[in-house]
Design a protein around this motif. Structure first.
Motif, PDB file in Angstrom:
ATOM      1  N   HIS A 128       0.806  -1.213   0.000  1.00  0.00           N
ATOM      2  CA  HIS A 128       0.000   0.000   0.000  1.00  0.00           C
ATOM      3  C   HIS A 128       0.850   1.280   0.000  1.00  0.00           C
ATOM      4  N   LYS A 132      -2.278   2.373  -3.646  1.00  0.00           N
ATOM      5  CA  LYS A 132      -3.315   2.628  -2.642  1.00  0.00           C
ATOM      6  C   LYS A 132      -4.496   1.670  -2.776  1.00  0.00           C
ATOM      7  N   GLU A 133      -4.854   1.317  -4.010  1.00  0.00           N
ATOM      8  CA  GLU A 133      -6.030   0.479  -4.266  1.00  0.00           C
ATOM      9  C   GLU A 133      -5.641  -0.984  -4.401  1.00  0.00           C
ATOM     10  N   ASN A 135      -5.698  -3.252  -6.710  1.00  0.00           N
ATOM     11  CA  ASN A 135      -5.829  -3.471  -8.144  1.00  0.00           C
ATOM     12  C   ASN A 135      -4.771  -4.479  -8.596  1.00  0.00           C
TER      13      ASN A 135
END
Length: 170
Positions: A128, A132-133, A135
């Motif tokens: 992270h 952030k996501e 994915n």
């Protein structure tokens, strides 16, 4: 599956896998399965050693990433946030400069888990820092740092299911 047989931690997995886990639970064999795959315990029992453990992983795989300000075990994570680990990015203005701090908090339950589960959650939180996501790039980074990431994530979910159904097994 009926509501009482629902396996919350495995909701995103196939019905076939959930059925196999249900069979292990009904036969009382899930704890034995996990004990056979993973030996209990590790030496990362306090926040200071967790910081060193995390820093070693970070310096091995994410050398150019921003430094970590804090890494610690947190007794409140699973209760308050319904999570196993948290990453925070704190930005503050100090004079005419912007200072950023990155912190990782890991649920205290990982003090008593096998080391691969601790490594998986630390890798997850370290990923992270860059992504952030959740994915494709995030999971690719997780696999770069821990090639068995997806298997460990499944086994951790099995461990959490086992903990809920049978109590501590290590």
């Amino acid at each position: 599956m009926s509501g009482s047989r629902n396996i919350d931690y495995l909701a995103g997995y196939s019905a076939e896998l959930q059925q196999q886990v249900t069979q292990l639970i009904d036969a009382g064999k899930l704890p034995d399965y996990l004990r056979q795959r993973y030996q209990g315990g590790h030496g990362v029992s306090n926040s200071k050693s967790l910081y060193q453990y995390t820093l070693t992983l970070k310096n091995t795989h994410l050398k150019k990433s921003a430094p970590l300000s804090k890494v610690e075990y947190d007794d409140r994570i699973d209760v308050i946030h319904n999570a196993l680990g948290l990453h925070t990015h704190i930005s503050r203005v100090q004079g005419n400069k912007l200072r950023a701090k990155k912190e990782i908090r890991i649920a205290s339950l990982f003090k008593q888990t096998p080391e691969p589960f601790l490594r998986m959650i630390v890798v997850h939180e370290l990923a992270h820092i860059r992504e952030k996501e959740h994915n494709r790039a995030f999971y690719n980074l997780c696999q770069y740092m821990e090639p068995d990431y997806h298997q460990l994530e499944l086994d951790l979910r099995l461990y959490l299911t086992c903990l809920e159904r049978f109590g501590p097994i290590y």
